[in-house]
Design an enzyme around this catalytic site. Structure first.
Site, PDB file in Angstrom:
ATOM      1  N   HIS A  19     -17.887   6.059   5.199  1.00 53.19           N
ATOM      2  CA  HIS A  19     -16.773   6.903   4.799  1.00 53.19           C
ATOM      3  C   HIS A  19     -15.419   6.396   5.279  1.00 53.19           C
ATOM      4  CE1 HIS A  19     -14.543  10.461   3.938  1.00 53.19           C
ATOM      5  NE2 HIS A  19     -14.290  10.701   5.197  1.00 53.19           N
ATOM      6  N   LEU A  69      -5.596  11.905   7.734  1.00 49.84           N
ATOM      7  CA  LEU A  69      -4.388  12.285   7.002  1.00 49.84           C
ATOM      8  C   LEU A  69      -3.250  12.450   7.997  1.00 49.84           C
ATOM      9  CD1 LEU A  69      -5.855  14.873   4.459  1.00 49.84           C
ATOM     10  CD2 LEU A  69      -5.613  12.405   4.231  1.00 49.84           C
ATOM     11  N   GLY A  92       0.838  -1.191   0.000  1.00 47.80           N
ATOM     12  CA  GLY A  92       0.000   0.000   0.000  1.00 47.80           C
ATOM     13  C   GLY A  92       0.871   1.238   0.000  1.00 47.80           C
ATOM     14  N   ARG A 102     -18.967  13.904  13.448  1.00 48.68           N
ATOM     15  CA  ARG A 102     -19.667  13.268  12.334  1.00 48.68           C
ATOM     16  C   ARG A 102     -20.760  12.300  12.766  1.00 48.68           C
ATOM     17  NH1 ARG A 102     -14.306  12.303   8.641  1.00 48.68           N
ATOM     18  NH2 ARG A 102     -14.209  14.483   8.061  1.00 48.68           N
ATOM     19  N   ARG A 121     -13.764   8.986  14.356  1.00 47.22           N
ATOM     20  CA  ARG A 121     -12.606   9.796  14.000  1.00 47.22           C
ATOM     21  C   ARG A 121     -13.026  11.236  13.734  1.00 47.22           C
ATOM     22  NH1 ARG A 121     -10.707  11.704   9.316  1.00 47.22           N
ATOM     23  NH2 ARG A 121     -11.922  10.361   7.926  1.00 47.22           N
ATOM     24  N   GLY A 169       1.530   4.365   3.508  1.00 52.50           N
ATOM     25  CA  GLY A 169       2.554   3.536   2.885  1.00 52.50           C
ATOM     26  C   GLY A 169       3.615   4.318   2.138  1.00 52.50           C
ATOM     27  N   GLY A 193      -0.527   4.596  -0.168  1.00 50.60           N
ATOM     28  CA  GLY A 193      -1.293   5.818   0.082  1.00 50.60           C
ATOM     29  C   GLY A 193      -0.469   6.684   1.021  1.00 50.60           C
ATOM     30  N   LEU A 194      -1.116   7.551   1.757  1.00 49.09           N
ATOM     31  CA  LEU A 194      -0.355   8.435   2.638  1.00 49.09           C
ATOM     32  C   LEU A 194       0.499   7.654   3.615  1.00 49.09           C
ATOM     33  CD1 LEU A 194      -2.736  11.342   3.564  1.00 49.09           C
ATOM     34  CD2 LEU A 194      -0.657  11.391   2.204  1.00 49.09           C
TER      35      LEU A 194
HETATM   36  C1  LIG Z   1     -13.703  11.192  -0.029  1.00 50.21           C
HETATM   37  C2  LIG Z   1     -12.828  11.172   1.187  1.00 50.21           C
HETATM   38  C3  LIG Z   1     -12.399  12.351   1.768  1.00 50.21           C
HETATM   39  C4  LIG Z   1     -11.579  12.329   2.892  1.00 50.21           C
HETATM   40  N1  LIG Z   1     -11.182  13.529   3.432  1.00 50.21           N
HETATM   41  C5  LIG Z   1     -10.349  13.511   4.493  1.00 50.21           C
HETATM   42  C6  LIG Z   1      -9.872  14.736   5.041  1.00 50.21           C
HETATM   43  O1  LIG Z   1     -10.200  15.829   4.568  1.00 50.21           O
HETATM   44  N2  LIG Z   1      -9.031  14.683   6.094  1.00 50.21           N
HETATM   45  C7  LIG Z   1      -8.636  13.498   6.627  1.00 50.21           C
HETATM   46  O2  LIG Z   1      -7.851  13.523   7.565  1.00 50.21           O
HETATM   47  N3  LIG Z   1      -9.069  12.321   6.131  1.00 50.21           N
HETATM   48  C8  LIG Z   1      -9.909  12.292   5.079  1.00 50.21           C
HETATM   49  N4  LIG Z   1     -10.350  11.100   4.568  1.00 50.21           N
HETATM   50  C9  LIG Z   1      -9.825   9.834   5.096  1.00 50.21           C
HETATM   51  C10 LIG Z   1      -8.432   9.576   4.552  1.00 50.21           C
HETATM   52  O3  LIG Z   1      -8.343  10.008   3.217  1.00 50.21           O
HETATM   53  C11 LIG Z   1      -8.038   8.107   4.582  1.00 50.21           C
HETATM   54  O4  LIG Z   1      -8.344   7.550   5.800  1.00 50.21           O
HETATM   55  C12 LIG Z   1      -6.539   7.974   4.383  1.00 50.21           C
HETATM   56  O5  LIG Z   1      -6.131   8.668   3.238  1.00 50.21           O
HETATM   57  C13 LIG Z   1      -6.121   6.538   4.290  1.00 50.21           C
HETATM   58  O6  LIG Z   1      -4.761   6.472   3.936  1.00 50.21           O
HETATM   59  P1  LIG Z   1      -3.999   5.108   3.912  1.00 50.21           P
HETATM   60  O7  LIG Z   1      -2.608   5.409   3.496  1.00 50.21           O
HETATM   61  O8  LIG Z   1      -4.192   4.399   5.187  1.00 50.21           O
HETATM   62  O9  LIG Z   1      -4.740   4.218   2.814  1.00 50.21           O
HETATM   63  P2  LIG Z   1      -5.126   4.476   1.280  1.00 50.21           P
HETATM   64  O10 LIG Z   1      -4.849   5.836   0.814  1.00 50.21           O
HETATM   65  O11 LIG Z   1      -6.489   3.923   1.115  1.00 50.21           O
HETATM   66  O12 LIG Z   1      -4.113   3.566   0.502  1.00 50.21           O
HETATM   67  C14 LIG Z   1      -4.239   2.192   0.439  1.00 50.21           C
HETATM   68  C15 LIG Z   1      -3.096   1.671  -0.395  1.00 50.21           C
HETATM   69  O13 LIG Z   1      -3.086   0.267  -0.292  1.00 50.21           O
HETATM   70  C16 LIG Z   1      -3.057  -0.307  -1.563  1.00 50.21           C
HETATM   71  N5  LIG Z   1      -3.733  -1.590  -1.436  1.00 50.21           N
HETATM   72  C17 LIG Z   1      -4.945  -1.854  -0.882  1.00 50.21           C
HETATM   73  N6  LIG Z   1      -5.179  -3.163  -0.888  1.00 50.21           N
HETATM   74  C18 LIG Z   1      -4.097  -3.735  -1.443  1.00 50.21           C
HETATM   75  C19 LIG Z   1      -3.737  -5.079  -1.704  1.00 50.21           C
HETATM   76  N7  LIG Z   1      -4.529  -6.101  -1.379  1.00 50.21           N
HETATM   77  N8  LIG Z   1      -2.555  -5.299  -2.307  1.00 50.21           N
HETATM   78  C20 LIG Z   1      -1.718  -4.282  -2.629  1.00 50.21           C
HETATM   79  N9  LIG Z   1      -2.010  -3.010  -2.363  1.00 50.21           N
HETATM   80  C21 LIG Z   1      -3.175  -2.748  -1.790  1.00 50.21           C
HETATM   81  C22 LIG Z   1      -3.677   0.670  -2.483  1.00 50.21           C
HETATM   82  O14 LIG Z   1      -3.204   0.475  -3.785  1.00 50.21           O
HETATM   83  C23 LIG Z   1      -3.180   1.986  -1.874  1.00 50.21           C
HETATM   84  O15 LIG Z   1      -1.891   2.254  -2.339  1.00 50.21           O
HETATM   85  C24 LIG Z   1     -11.180  11.108   3.450  1.00 50.21           C
HETATM   86  C25 LIG Z   1     -11.612   9.922   2.878  1.00 50.21           C
HETATM   87  C26 LIG Z   1     -12.468   9.944   1.775  1.00 50.21           C
HETATM   88  C27 LIG Z   1     -13.006   8.664   1.254  1.00 50.21           C
END
Ligand SMILES: Cc1cc2nc3c(=O)[nH]c(=O)nc-3n(C[C@H](O)[C@H](O)[C@H](O)COP(=O)(O)OP(=O)(O)OC[C@H]3O[C@@H](n4cnc5c(N)ncnc54)[C@H](O)[C@@H]3O)c2cc1C
Ligand code: SF4
Ligand code: FES
Lengths: 247, 646
Positions: free
Chosen positions: B408, B448, B41, B338, B442, B46, B43-44
């Site tokens: 969400h 983030l 992963g 929320r 949350r 990873g 995202g932010l």
């Molecule tokens: C529309 C929306 C708006 C939001 N706004 C806010 C905000 O304003 N402020 C705030 O603090 N939070 C906000 N959030 C919440 C926040 O965006 C998320 O909780 C956060 O970005 C999650 O980050 P993460 O790195 O944990 O996961 P993600 O960003 O979900 O990344 C997951 C990663 O894992 C990978 N992955 C998943 N499964 C697999 C697998 N089986 N094999 C390989 N790779 C995999 C994906 O490719 C991706 O790279 C919002 C969420 C949404 C839906």
């Protein structure tokens, strides 16, 4: 509404592709374009066909994953949006819609409407960053940045890396995409330090990967879903000139 | 039931993290080169972790299912990121951010973790600015802040309505730099389908290449899951279409405990459902609640006339509008957390006052436009208004937006200790994938913050405490028995799915699961609805394994196969969520059991019986899982009923 779809089908990168015709019925004008594609796929699935492969993920215009050429326009017949934000109310009952993948040498087809955009990754890896490690950086407010510069940097940073600019350009140039990153970082004091080196490295990589030259037609700007302006190309050219003068 | 060990350091709350860092084990620079780390992963959580670990000198292998790390679901976050910088001088502090987060989470999170999060929050902003993240600034050139729900101070940093995008692009740029330097090897379009556990430790993963269909194994000295949340178990959510629970679920099946699965956040401001073909829901940022006022008509006749298209909202008289949040919660008004805002909307709609399809309320900017002018509102929310107009075909400058709650975010996730390590040694979980910091609810702009805190500033330390004696472990070849078996198991799973050759699509079954979840494990839950969910999901799971149809072949790109693998896991997770909700005989945060509420309809916690983290242990297919409890001891904060009224 009822529609006729002409969809590009291609098994994989090596196999030759072609158009297939389908019809879909009872599509709600409030559905998104990709929801209409879901209906088509469900229909194909129920009739022992193979669903059409297309890229998409966020379905809200920000991840840059969706990428269709619809009736001859990147991201379809609406301005300032991505394919996933296109809604069926832009079409009429009885319309025929032609759906193709991005077509560019730099973006080979993977399957059906999916293309390989890893060339964009390689370009950014050449210098689309400020060379700082985690930790040991100054306080966020230690470097004031004028609102105008911050806003303009944000305009450039809004690029979602979708590739519509390349797909639209008759030369398949990636200049708009490259300039957006170069310009964003050149506008900020943090990024200025490496600006010329960055511009040079990214442009060299772009050329190496088979993207064409920019001949200033401005077509890219028109189709960019995020309104990235060709003014950034001018800034890139300035950085590039400086880079060449220095070397 | 065993008690779980959270490994929280001793000492005063404010000293724990610095004390931990000064005493933990570190890996010497020469040995870092000998250590491989897998980050699943990007995202932010990873991307920031992979980049930081690469910078430190480890060999990192990173994986994501999209074609680029830049497309992770984090990109979609709109509103902002919290940090206790106190730039506006309005009384913020590390303690206050800590306190707000614990209270916002309804006293179901760990004090020590949350305090650490608040401590490192400021450094995140500095880091992002250094990377060139174009945060909003004022005319003096300094960073601007806005307010978010559940707080009385302005501590939210933002980049227009695209904060997640800009933060992710920052982390992605740091990651790109490490890829170029050869410290990180990136594997896009690759999905993790299992963890390899060898001698009781996580030693690698099994993946499927989504382009070629090839199944491979990868070795590492430690594995980090940063795979995001599981909101898509509801089918309709604000998550990206591909967001899934599979990585976390496979870890659960291999022995990692899954904590508080019932804690799901329902966001109050989403665009309402339009019809059957709906594929996902779009969030309208919570920041809109800064300037928008939420209301429904006070009279049922007005609501009905509006629903029938006989009346426009603009024509409802001022005195006939019920600003129900301002009425019920005078102190926080439209900025209540929320869960509170979502339930209040449902309550009004259930009472027959909803607008649109009946499941919608208004978010009105008329008042803010009158007060501040249209251009100020446009500057603040222009892109969100444009997004709304494209979807709904109505102009929110002239007519109120319609909103309704939607799934969400998931507070629950893989159980981790203070070091972010799961119950499988060597397996770590960060970001939304773990359960650690948000309790039962949350606060906005805190996901983030947590993702980047974990990735930049926490994991790169704590993982070394584990790795310090691991450099002498030689890479295990793919031919070793544990790796061969793990790979065979995944191949068998794919084979089994392909051979069902049924007559129902994956999406069709996923939608049925979503409906069971939303109706029974959604905003209001009862013992009866939860038992019903468990029974129905069990039946649907059996139906899936007999009737799902996956066209095409297992070689090459097969989107239906990808979806089937994910939905098979959701069909197990959904049941666990219902079990957890059924076990928790109290209401707290996003978990609202209708049997447990005050006469005014507020959530009623039971701290004597339920002040614990519920962590579930897998015991076998179709077996009831074991519950383990981690008691939450509040040493530094006084546990109170949440009050947003005064
Ligand atoms: C529309 C929306 C708006 C939001 N706004 C806010 C905000 O304003 N402020 C705030 O603090 N939070 C906000 N959030 C919440 C926040 O965006 C998320 O909780 C956060 O970005 C999650 O980050 P993460 O790195 O944990 O996961 P993600 O960003 O979900 O990344 C997951 C990663 O894992 C990978 N992955 C998943 N499964 C697999 C697998 N089986 N094999 C390989 N790779 C995999 C994906 O490719 C991706 O790279 C919002 C969420 C949404 C839906
Ligand atoms: S510049 Fe515009 S069209 Fe080109 S990749 Fe970026 S967002 Fe897409
Ligand atoms: S699917 Fe993300 S931009 Fe279209």
């Amino acid at each position: 509404m009822d529609l006729t779809l002409k969809v590009w089908r291609q098994k994989d990168a090596k196999t030759k592709g072609g158009f297939q015709q389908y019809s879909v019925k009872n599509i709600s004008p409030d559905s998104s374009f990709l929801e209409m594609m879901d209906v088509l796929n469900e229909q194909l699935n129920n009739n022992n066909g193979e669903p059409v492969a297309f890229d998409h993920d966020c379905r809200e215009g920000i991840c840059g994953m969706c990428s269709l050429f619809i009736n001859g326009r990147a991201h379809g017949p609406d301005d300032d949006i991505t394919t996933c934000q296109l809604h069926m109310r832009k079409f009429k009952n009885g319309d025929t819609i032609v759906i193709e993948p991005w077509r560019a040498k730099g973006f080979p087809v993977i399957k059906d409407l999916m293309v390989d955009r890893s060339a964009f990754e390689k370009i950014l890896q050449e210098g689309g960053y400020v060379s700082v490690n985690t930790g040991g950086v100054p306080d966020g407010n230690a470097i004031p940045i004028g609102k105008d510069d911050a806003d303009e940097a944000m305009d450039a940073a809004a690029c979602i890396g979708c590739g519509a600019c390349v797909a639209t350009c008759k030369n398949s140039s990636a200049m708009l995409f490259v300039s957006a990153k170069v310009s964003q970082l050149a506008l900020l004091p943090q990024g200025k330090i490496e600006a010329t080196r960055r511009a040079k490295a990214m442009v060299a990589k772009m050329d190496e990967l088979g993207f064409g030259n920019c001949s200033n037609t401005g077509a890219c700007e028109v189709e960019c879903p995020k309104g990235v302006s060709i003014a950034h190309i001018a800034r890139l050219n300035r950085e590039f000139l400086v880079a060449n003068l220095k070397s | 039931m065993t008690k779980l060990k959270s490994n929280i350091p001793h000492g005063d709350l404010a000293e724990k993290w610095s004390h931990y860092k000064s005493h933990q084990k570190l890996v010497n620079p020469a040995n870092k080169r000998k250590i491989d780390i897998i980050v699943v992963g990007t995202g932010l959580g990873g991307a920031s972790a992979a980049a930081s670990l690469g910078e430190l000198g480890f060999n990192v292998k990173a994986f994501c299912y999209q074609d680029s790390p830049r497309r992770a679901h984090s990109i979609a976050a709109q509103g902002g990121i919290n940090a206790a910088k106190n730039y506006p001088n309005d009384g913020d502090s590390v303690y206050r951010l800590f306190y707000d987060t614990i209270k916002g989470g309804d006293y179901r999170s760990r004090e020590a973790n949350v305090h650490r999060l608040a401590e490192v929050s400021g450094a995140i902003i500095d880091q992002c600015v250094a990377q060139g993240v174009p945060f909003a600034r004022d005319y003096g050139g300094l960073l601007d802040n806005r307010s978010f729900g559940g707080a009385l101070v302005s501590r939210t940093f933002y980049a227009r309505g695209q904060t997640g995008q800009q933060l992710l692009l920052g982390a992605y740029s740091a990651l790109n730099r490490q890829i170029k330097l050869g410290r990180v090897k990136m594997h896009p379009r690759t999905e993790m389908l299992d963890v390899v556990v060898s001698d009781g430790r996580a030693r690698g993963i099994v993946t499927r290449n989504l382009v070629t269909g090839e199944i491979e194994t990868h070795f590492a000295h430690a594995v980090v899951l940063a795979t995001g949340g599981y909101g898509n178990v509801f089918f309709l959510s604000t998550n990206a279409m591909g967001s899934n629970c599979s990585a976390a679920w496979k870890a659960y099946r291999k022995g990692a405990y899954f904590a508080n699965p019932a804690f799901v956040q329902i966001h109050p401001t989403c665009i309402p459902v339009h019809g059957e073909a709906q594929s996902k829901l779009t969030l309208m940022s919570e920041s809109l609640r800064n300037d928008g006022r939420i209301w429904v008509p006070a009279k049922k006749e007005d609501s009905q006339a509006i629903r029938e298209g006989k009346k426009r909202p603009e024509d409802v008289k001022e005195e006939d509008r019920d600003f129900y949040l301002e009425r019920r919660y005078p102190a926080f008004g439209n900025l209540v957390p929320r869960d509170v805002a979502s339930r209040a909307a449902k309550e009004r709609c259930d009472a027959g006052l909803g607008v649109g399809t009946g499941e919608a309320v208004y978010l009105d900017f008329k008042y803010a436009i009158d007060r501040l002018g249209k251009n100020v509102i446009e500057e603040r929310y222009g892109n969100l208004f444009q997004m709304y107009e494209k979807i709904v075909d109505e102009n929110p400058y002239n007519t109120p937006m319609m909103i309704y709650p939607a799934i969400h975010y998931t507070m629950g996730g893989v159980w981790v200790d203070y070091e972010l390590q799961t119950t499988i040694p060597g397996l770590f979980a960060i970001g939304e994938a773990n359960f650690s910091d948000h309790g039962a609810n949350r606060l906005g702009a805190s996901a983030l913050m947590q993702g980047l805190a974990d990735g930049y500033f926490v994991l790169p330390y704590t993982i070394q405490n584990y790795l310090a004696d691991q450099f002498s472990v030689k890479p295990i070849p793919a031919t070793a028995s544990d790796f061969v078996k793990a790979k065979k198991d995944v191949e068998a799973l794919v084979e089994k799915l392909m051979n069902i050759k049924g007559n129902e699509s994956v999406d069709s079954i996923h939608k049925k699961l979503g409906k069971i979840m939303w109706d029974n494990v959604g905003m209001g839950r009862t013992a009866e609805s939860l038992q019903k969910a468990i029974d129905e999901i069990t039946k649907l799971r059996a139906h899936f394994w007999k009737n799902v149809r996956i066209p095409g072949s297992k070689e090459g790109m097969n989107v239906e196969l990808e979806k089937a693998i994910r939905v098979a896991d959701f069909l197990e997770l959904g049941e666990l969520m219902a079990r957890d909700a059924l076990n928790r005989n109290e209401s707290c945060g996003g978990h609202f059991r209708e049997e447990y509420q005050t006469p005014e309809g507020e959530a009623l916690r039971d701290d004597d019986k339920f002040a614990y983290v519920g962590a579930w242990e897998f015991t076998g297919d179709e077996q009831v899982p074991n519950l383990h409890k981690e008691d939450l001891n509040f040493e530094f904060i006084e546990v109170k009923a949440r009050n947003y009224k005064e």
